[in-house]
Design an enzyme around this catalytic site. Sequence first.
Site, PDB file in Angstrom:
ATOM      1  N   ARG A 111       0.779  -1.241   0.000  1.00 14.19           N
ATOM      2  CA  ARG A 111       0.000   0.000   0.000  1.00 14.19           C
ATOM      3  C   ARG A 111       0.809   1.291   0.000  1.00 14.19           C
ATOM      4  NH1 ARG A 111      -4.910  -0.380   4.132  1.00 14.19           N
ATOM      5  NH2 ARG A 111      -3.234  -0.027   5.602  1.00 14.19           N
ATOM      6  N   ASP A 112       2.110   1.229  -0.191  1.00 16.62           N
ATOM      7  CA  ASP A 112       2.887   2.472  -0.272  1.00 16.62           C
ATOM      8  C   ASP A 112       4.129   2.294  -1.130  1.00 16.62           C
ATOM      9  OD1 ASP A 112       3.221   5.186   0.213  1.00 16.62           O
ATOM     10  OD2 ASP A 112       4.255   4.893   2.123  1.00 16.62           O
ATOM     11  N   ILE A 113       3.933   1.707  -2.314  1.00 14.85           N
ATOM     12  CA  ILE A 113       5.032   1.561  -3.263  1.00 14.85           C
ATOM     13  C   ILE A 113       5.314   2.943  -3.842  1.00 14.85           C
ATOM     14  CG2 ILE A 113       5.824   0.467  -5.411  1.00 14.85           C
ATOM     15  CD1 ILE A 113       5.185  -1.658  -3.389  1.00 14.85           C
ATOM     16  N   ASN A 121      10.529   4.076  -1.015  1.00 11.87           N
ATOM     17  CA  ASN A 121      10.399   2.788  -0.335  1.00 11.87           C
ATOM     18  C   ASN A 121      11.032   1.631  -1.096  1.00 11.87           C
ATOM     19  OD1 ASN A 121       9.134   4.005   1.786  1.00 11.87           O
ATOM     20  ND2 ASN A 121       7.067   3.552   1.062  1.00 11.87           N
ATOM     21  N   THR A 123       0.775   7.104  -0.500  1.00  9.35           N
ATOM     22  CA  THR A 123       1.272   8.404  -0.926  1.00  9.35           C
ATOM     23  C   THR A 123       0.458   8.838  -2.135  1.00  9.35           C
ATOM     24  OG1 THR A 123       3.460   7.804  -0.102  1.00  9.35           O
ATOM     25  CG2 THR A 123       3.352   9.623  -1.689  1.00  9.35           C
TER      26      THR A 123
END
Length: 181
Positions: free
Chosen positions: A46-48, A52, A82
């Site tokens: 959920r935050d690629i 990261n 993001t």
Amino acid sequence: MHLFSQGLIKNKKEKFQKFTENFIWKVAYDILSGLKTLHDSNIIHRDIKPANIFFVSGVAKLGDLNVSKVLEGKYASTQTGTPYYTSPEIWNNSKYDGRVDVWSLGCLLYEMTTLRPPFLAKDFPGLSRKVTLGYYEPVPASYSKKLSDMIKSCLQVKMQNRPSAKELLKHEVFREMETQD
């Protein structure tokens, strides 16, 4: 270990350089392999995003699982991530699965070809509108149709039309990479 975003994209942008297509495919393969492992365990990252992604011994690795989610059913529904890399279903407060990570990967790969995210706006409502419509400028013609098509498949607005990490790993380019190892 090298942080991806703080170095590579910024460095390329400052020097007016492009990533090689082979490097982009390698990053895509590494990230998809990590996503498949997570998704097989019912975990969504959920935050690629570039910040990261880390390189360890030449391999792109997923980091920062602070907002990851273990799926307790078939879908999740909480808003997170993001904004520039957030999928349409999250913007629309809809249920989603691991294919939200595939969307974010598509945004990352697009950014590697253009050195900017595919969806930009001055405010959240404008960004939401652009993401949910799914319109972005084409990938530069200096990259292959195969890569452009891969990114396009990741950036399908309807989650049901977006392939899973497992499905993407069956791409002919990745099969060729595996036979070269």
